[in-house]
Design an enzyme around this catalytic site. Structure first.
Site, PDB file in Angstrom:
ATOM      1  N   ASN A  94       0.806  -1.226   0.000  1.00  0.00           N
ATOM      2  CA  ASN A  94       0.000   0.000   0.000  1.00  0.00           C
ATOM      3  C   ASN A  94       0.840   1.279   0.000  1.00  0.00           C
ATOM      4  O   ASN A  94       0.391   2.309  -0.488  1.00  0.00           O
ATOM      5  CB  ASN A  94      -0.920  -0.032   1.231  1.00  0.00           C
ATOM      6  CG  ASN A  94      -1.473   1.344   1.568  1.00  0.00           C
ATOM      7  OD1 ASN A  94      -2.427   1.820   0.954  1.00  0.00           O
ATOM      8  ND2 ASN A  94      -0.847   2.024   2.533  1.00  0.00           N
ATOM      9  N   SER A 133      -3.778   2.627  -8.920  1.00  0.00           N
ATOM     10  CA  SER A 133      -4.594   3.848  -8.971  1.00  0.00           C
ATOM     11  C   SER A 133      -5.314   3.867 -10.307  1.00  0.00           C
ATOM     12  O   SER A 133      -4.783   3.366 -11.312  1.00  0.00           O
ATOM     13  CB  SER A 133      -3.717   5.100  -8.863  1.00  0.00           C
ATOM     14  OG  SER A 133      -4.486   6.249  -9.172  1.00  0.00           O
ATOM     15  N   TYR A 165       4.080   9.204 -11.137  1.00  0.00           N
ATOM     16  CA  TYR A 165       3.110   8.393 -10.380  1.00  0.00           C
ATOM     17  C   TYR A 165       2.401   7.387 -11.294  1.00  0.00           C
ATOM     18  O   TYR A 165       2.250   6.206 -10.967  1.00  0.00           O
ATOM     19  CB  TYR A 165       2.110   9.347  -9.726  1.00  0.00           C
ATOM     20  CG  TYR A 165       1.115   8.718  -8.792  1.00  0.00           C
ATOM     21  CD1 TYR A 165       1.489   8.359  -7.498  1.00  0.00           C
ATOM     22  CD2 TYR A 165      -0.204   8.507  -9.186  1.00  0.00           C
ATOM     23  CE1 TYR A 165       0.567   7.795  -6.630  1.00  0.00           C
ATOM     24  CE2 TYR A 165      -1.129   7.949  -8.324  1.00  0.00           C
ATOM     25  CZ  TYR A 165      -0.752   7.597  -7.046  1.00  0.00           C
ATOM     26  OH  TYR A 165      -1.662   7.041  -6.185  1.00  0.00           O
ATOM     27  N   ALA A 212       3.472   6.215 -14.154  1.00  0.00           N
ATOM     28  CA  ALA A 212       4.437   5.183 -14.568  1.00  0.00           C
ATOM     29  C   ALA A 212       4.588   4.136 -13.468  1.00  0.00           C
ATOM     30  O   ALA A 212       4.600   2.931 -13.731  1.00  0.00           O
ATOM     31  CB  ALA A 212       5.785   5.824 -14.878  1.00  0.00           C
ATOM     32  N   LYS A 249       2.480   3.311 -11.016  1.00  0.00           N
ATOM     33  CA  LYS A 249       1.276   2.506 -10.770  1.00  0.00           C
ATOM     34  C   LYS A 249       0.975   1.574 -11.950  1.00  0.00           C
ATOM     35  O   LYS A 249       0.469   0.462 -11.766  1.00  0.00           O
ATOM     36  CB  LYS A 249       0.079   3.419 -10.484  1.00  0.00           C
ATOM     37  CG  LYS A 249       0.221   4.232  -9.179  1.00  0.00           C
ATOM     38  CD  LYS A 249       0.315   3.348  -7.958  1.00  0.00           C
ATOM     39  CE  LYS A 249       0.233   4.127  -6.654  1.00  0.00           C
ATOM     40  NZ  LYS A 249       0.342   3.271  -5.476  1.00  0.00           N
ATOM     41  N   ILE A 265     -10.200   9.278  -3.170  1.00  0.00           N
ATOM     42  CA  ILE A 265     -10.529   8.762  -1.833  1.00  0.00           C
ATOM     43  C   ILE A 265     -10.410   9.890  -0.807  1.00  0.00           C
ATOM     44  O   ILE A 265      -9.468  10.679  -0.834  1.00  0.00           O
ATOM     45  CB  ILE A 265      -9.592   7.596  -1.454  1.00  0.00           C
ATOM     46  CG1 ILE A 265      -9.652   6.493  -2.529  1.00  0.00           C
ATOM     47  CG2 ILE A 265      -9.951   7.022  -0.084  1.00  0.00           C
ATOM     48  CD1 ILE A 265     -11.023   5.955  -2.862  1.00  0.00           C
TER      49      ILE A 265
HETATM   50  P1  NDP Z   1      -0.941   8.598   2.630  1.00  0.00           P
HETATM   51  O1  NDP Z   1       0.060   9.614   2.177  1.00  0.00           O
HETATM   52  O2  NDP Z   1      -1.989   9.006   3.602  1.00  0.00           O
HETATM   53  O3  NDP Z   1      -0.188   7.324   3.204  1.00  0.00           O
HETATM   54  C1  NDP Z   1       0.901   6.764   2.531  1.00  0.00           C
HETATM   55  C2  NDP Z   1       1.532   5.732   3.421  1.00  0.00           C
HETATM   56  O4  NDP Z   1       2.700   5.216   2.744  1.00  0.00           O
HETATM   57  C3  NDP Z   1       2.001   6.317   4.737  1.00  0.00           C
HETATM   58  O5  NDP Z   1       1.736   5.399   5.752  1.00  0.00           O
HETATM   59  C4  NDP Z   1       3.489   6.490   4.519  1.00  0.00           C
HETATM   60  O6  NDP Z   1       4.274   6.372   5.675  1.00  0.00           O
HETATM   61  C5  NDP Z   1       3.783   5.269   3.657  1.00  0.00           C
HETATM   62  N1  NDP Z   1       5.072   5.431   2.986  1.00  0.00           N
HETATM   63  C6  NDP Z   1       5.433   6.392   2.097  1.00  0.00           C
HETATM   64  N2  NDP Z   1       6.716   6.212   1.730  1.00  0.00           N
HETATM   65  C7  NDP Z   1       7.168   5.120   2.403  1.00  0.00           C
HETATM   66  C8  NDP Z   1       8.409   4.429   2.457  1.00  0.00           C
HETATM   67  N3  NDP Z   1       9.459   4.805   1.716  1.00  0.00           N
HETATM   68  N4  NDP Z   1       8.524   3.344   3.264  1.00  0.00           N
HETATM   69  C9  NDP Z   1       7.486   2.937   4.018  1.00  0.00           C
HETATM   70  N5  NDP Z   1       6.280   3.541   4.017  1.00  0.00           N
HETATM   71  C10 NDP Z   1       6.134   4.622   3.217  1.00  0.00           C
HETATM   72  O7  NDP Z   1      -1.583   8.036   1.280  1.00  0.00           O
HETATM   73  P2  NDP Z   1      -2.971   7.298   1.023  1.00  0.00           P
HETATM   74  O8  NDP Z   1      -3.406   6.560   2.216  1.00  0.00           O
HETATM   75  O9  NDP Z   1      -3.883   8.250   0.392  1.00  0.00           O
HETATM   76  O10 NDP Z   1      -2.512   6.271  -0.127  1.00  0.00           O
HETATM   77  C11 NDP Z   1      -2.285   4.875   0.106  1.00  0.00           C
HETATM   78  C12 NDP Z   1      -2.075   4.200  -1.235  1.00  0.00           C
HETATM   79  O11 NDP Z   1      -3.221   4.400  -2.059  1.00  0.00           O
HETATM   80  C13 NDP Z   1      -0.882   4.756  -2.012  1.00  0.00           C
HETATM   81  O12 NDP Z   1      -0.224   3.721  -2.706  1.00  0.00           O
HETATM   82  C14 NDP Z   1      -1.548   5.712  -2.986  1.00  0.00           C
HETATM   83  O13 NDP Z   1      -0.758   5.901  -4.139  1.00  0.00           O
HETATM   84  C15 NDP Z   1      -2.839   4.960  -3.299  1.00  0.00           C
HETATM   85  N6  NDP Z   1      -3.910   5.783  -3.826  1.00  0.00           N
HETATM   86  C16 NDP Z   1      -4.486   6.784  -3.054  1.00  0.00           C
HETATM   87  C17 NDP Z   1      -5.523   7.533  -3.568  1.00  0.00           C
HETATM   88  C18 NDP Z   1      -6.211   8.615  -2.771  1.00  0.00           C
HETATM   89  O14 NDP Z   1      -7.106   9.281  -3.305  1.00  0.00           O
HETATM   90  N7  NDP Z   1      -5.833   8.845  -1.531  1.00  0.00           N
HETATM   91  C19 NDP Z   1      -6.019   7.325  -4.938  1.00  0.00           C
HETATM   92  C20 NDP Z   1      -5.356   6.264  -5.631  1.00  0.00           C
HETATM   93  C21 NDP Z   1      -4.350   5.531  -5.077  1.00  0.00           C
HETATM   94  P3  NDP Z   1       4.739   7.644   6.568  1.00  0.00           P
HETATM   95  O15 NDP Z   1       3.642   7.935   7.486  1.00  0.00           O
HETATM   96  O16 NDP Z   1       5.936   7.085   7.257  1.00  0.00           O
HETATM   97  O17 NDP Z   1       5.039   8.744   5.607  1.00  0.00           O
END
Ligand code: NDP
Length: 251
Positions: free
Chosen positions: A94, A146, A159, A161, A163, A192
């Site tokens: 995720n 996504s 992004y 690329a 996904k 979301i």
């Molecule tokens: P958030 O930014 O709220 O959460 C992202 C999470 O990824 C955080 O827990 C963050 O940790 C973690 N993370 C980022 N980089 C790293 C790393 N290098 N190592 C470990 N953990 C990491 O994003 P969302 O909850 O919105 O998104 C979750 C997923 O859903 C993502 O893959 C996003 O691309 C996808 N998505 C989201 C959409 C939306 O509308 N929100 C739409 C489509 C897809 P930390 O707290 O440590 O930064």
């Protein structure tokens, strides 16, 4: 906001790894697996996010296990996989970041950072955990892609690329690993409702949600519900699929 579907899946004897599982959509995925009885290892980057989630999920006791991991770095992921104290049945990739800029303004660093986390990270986590999967015919790899991977998006060369690459790896693992008891599937969320979206001015929010046939943003629970379904035994013949959870945005 958003119908809460009450799926009653039972994951009592299942061990799960959720990357980025302490915040946003990932936190909700973690919570629903815990509520369904699973043991969950949360792989999270920032110690602050881990501390907040540790308090929030304290009632689940030792069934939730936190590891500080940078998914964009192979050595960090490998060390986390090696120190994981249990075999896993379910991996949810995720963790993800954005660094949006129009193509002309996007630097090589912007491109690399997003590829390192969103694409290489999914490869690293799945690769490092492959030998840690339980010796059973019930194994699941679920990766959060996504909808933009399906149609492109302004300002998101990096992004999109990453996904699209995740979807390609998912389909390849579906072919390579099915005989070993795995299914590999992707969930493609649309818009979301996350804290970032909640902070947008109402007018801007409305203009985005007007584009969605459902007329609203999705909720983290609606993404988590799709993950639990794909992880369930009931989804045993779904393999190599990309499930859009987007209120009909991509039809
Ligand atoms: P958030 O930014 O709220 O959460 C992202 C999470 O990824 C955080 O827990 C963050 O940790 C973690 N993370 C980022 N980089 C790293 C790393 N290098 N190592 C470990 N953990 C990491 O994003 P969302 O909850 O919105 O998104 C979750 C997923 O859903 C993502 O893959 C996003 O691309 C996808 N998505 C989201 C959409 C939306 O509308 N929100 C739409 C489509 C897809 P930390 O707290 O440590 O930064």
């Amino acid at each position: 906001m958003g119908a809460q579907i009450n799926l009653k899946f039972d994951f009592k004897d299942s061990n799960v790894v959720v990357t980025g599982g302490a915040r946003g959509i990932g936190l909700q995925i973690t919570r629903l697996f815990l509520e369904a009885g699973a043991k969950v290892a949360v792989w999270e980057y920032s110690p602050e996010s881990i501390e907040v989630a540790r308090l929030e999920l304290a009632s689940f006791g030792e069934r939730v296990y936190f590891q500080q991991v940078d998914v964009s770095t192979w050595s960090s992921v490998e060390a986390a996989a090696q120190s994981l104290p249990f075999a896993v049945e379910i991996l949810v990739n995720n963790a993800g970041i954005t660094r949006d800029k129009s193509f002309g303004k996007m630097s090589v660093e912007d491109f690399q950072a997003v590829i390192d986390t969103n694409l290489n990270g999914v490869f690293y986590c799945t690769k490092a955990l492959l030998p840690k999967f339980a010796d059973t015919q019930f194994k699941r790899i679920i990766s959060i892609a996504s909808v933009v991977a399906l149609y492109g998006n302004f300002g998101q060369t990096n992004y999109v690329a990453s996904k699209a690459g995740v979807i390609g790896m998912t389909k390849t693992w579906a072919r390579e690993l099915a005989r070993k008891g795995f299914t590999a599937n992707a969930v493609a969320p649309g818009f979301i409702m996350t804290p970032m979206v909640e902070a947008m001015p109402l007018e801007a929010r409305n203009s985005v949600s007007d584009k969605v046939p459902a007329g609203r943003f999705g909720t983290p629970s609606e993404i988590a519900n799709a993950c639990l379904f794909l992880a369930s035994r009931e989804a045993s013949y779904i393999n190599g699929a990309v499930i859009s959870v987007d209120g009909g945005l991509v039809v």
